[in-house]
Design an enzyme around this catalytic site. Structure first.
Site, PDB file in Angstrom:
ATOM      1  N   HIS A  38      -3.378   4.384  -2.262  1.00 13.39           N
ATOM      2  CA  HIS A  38      -4.351   3.545  -1.553  1.00 13.39           C
ATOM      3  C   HIS A  38      -4.934   4.305  -0.354  1.00 13.39           C
ATOM      4  O   HIS A  38      -6.126   4.201  -0.059  1.00 13.39           O
ATOM      5  CB  HIS A  38      -3.692   2.259  -1.041  1.00 13.39           C
ATOM      6  CG  HIS A  38      -3.235   1.331  -2.129  1.00 13.39           C
ATOM      7  ND1 HIS A  38      -1.906   1.087  -2.387  1.00 13.39           N
ATOM      8  CD2 HIS A  38      -3.928   0.581  -3.010  1.00 13.39           C
ATOM      9  CE1 HIS A  38      -1.810   0.226  -3.377  1.00 13.39           C
ATOM     10  NE2 HIS A  38      -3.007  -0.092  -3.784  1.00 13.39           N
ATOM     11  N   LEU A  49       0.813  -1.220   0.000  1.00 18.47           N
ATOM     12  CA  LEU A  49       0.000   0.000   0.000  1.00 18.47           C
ATOM     13  C   LEU A  49       0.848   1.274   0.000  1.00 18.47           C
ATOM     14  O   LEU A  49       1.913   1.315   0.605  1.00 18.47           O
ATOM     15  CB  LEU A  49      -0.938  -0.014   1.210  1.00 18.47           C
ATOM     16  CG  LEU A  49      -1.845  -1.252   1.280  1.00 18.47           C
ATOM     17  CD1 LEU A  49      -2.701  -1.219   2.543  1.00 18.47           C
ATOM     18  CD2 LEU A  49      -2.726  -1.380   0.049  1.00 18.47           C
TER      19      LEU A  49
END
Ligand code: PAF
Length: 282
Positions: free
Chosen positions: A35, A31
């Site tokens: 994100h 991530l």
């Protein structure tokens, strides 16, 4: 408290307790800021947020029997810590056996011609893998809204079409691209870039920004010149650069309000994609 669900049974029991509307953010982990933006928008618009972290073999070459799949960055502990920090309610991180208990699925969701162009031309079957896993994630989490980054413009268009064609009761929310200070679009794959490769990759946002400026100024785009710049840039291999309608993914002759310039390149063994919206007179 953030619940970590490793199985479908754990997910079902975790989402049964969630109050109000549910926002789903499907991810393959690793991530980054992009994100985080999807998650914060999901949190703004929903009572509860579910994030899936699953590196889906179906959308890789040879159904995951490839280095790209094996080397895809994975760090569930770091991802979970970040999502916990963002106040996510449930993190669904299933194993491959849990997602595909009978081995590879017999029944897939096909992405059709939309999945065969652009990225799909270089990665045959990729979007069938995406639509199949996203359909499963929609079934499993029953979200009110689902969040997808605009960086993956083709994926976004195909998911929107899947939702319309198959009547999924979910609103697809596109989320704008996040860029680093140097202009490179955030991507999990950026982790693979050396400092030199990252520097070389900057030609991609540079060329796209130039097209955007030309469109805004009403100057002819010179797509051939833009392709040449990408093709001849040091360390860069051009896959495609096209101007398309973002809903149909078909090439457009005239740059209307919503046209997108989309491109994919390889740098230092890493495939990168990016796009910009072309707005005449902006
Ligand atoms: O964009 C991605 O990360 C993946 O394609 C998705 C939507 C999570 C499906 O595996």
């Amino acid at each position: 408290m953030t619940v970590l669900a490793r199985s479908v049974a754990q997910l079902r029991s975790a989402i049964a307790d969630l109050p109000g509307s549910v926002g789903l953010v499907p991810t393959m982990g690793a991530l980054h800021e992009g994100h985080a933006r999807l998650v914060s928008l999901a949190a703004q618009e929903n009572t509860s947020v579910v994030v899936s972290v699953f590196v889906n073999p179906l959308q890789f070459t040879d159904l995951g029997d490839c280095d790209d799949f094996r080397n895809y960055p994975r760090d569930l502990d770091a991802d979970f810590a970040l999502l916990e920090n963002l106040g996510v309610d449930v993190v669904f991180a299933p194993t491959t056996d849990e997602m595909y208990p009978g081995g590879l699925p017999q029944v897939w969701v096909r992405s059709g011609e939309m999945g065969e162009r652009l990225e799909g031309a270089s990665r045959p079957g990729h979007f069938d893998g995406v639509t199949t896993v996203v359909a499963k994630l929609f079934q499993l989490t029953q979200p009110d809204r689902a969040y997808f980054g605009e960086k993956d413009a083709q994926q976004l268009a195909i998911i929107q079409r899947m939702v319309a064609d198959l009547n999924f009761p979910v609103a697809v929310r596109p989320v704008p691209i996040i860029r680093g200070e140097d202009g490179l679009a955030e991507s999990s794959r950026n982790q693979h870039l050396s400092a030199e490769a990252r520097e070389q990759a900057l030609v991609l946002p540079h060329v796209l920004a130039e097209l955007q400026e030309r469109a805004a100024a009403g100057v002819p785009l010179d797509i051939k010149g833009a392709r040449r710049m990408l093709r001849t840039a040091e360390g860069v291999e051009l896959d495609h650069l096209e101007v398309i309608d973002p809903a149909t993914l078909l090439p457009v002759e005239e740059v209307g309000e919503g046209a997108l310039a989309v491109a994919a390149i390889h740098v230092g063994g890493t495939r990168l994609i990016d796009n910009v919206r072309l707005v005449p007179g902006a």
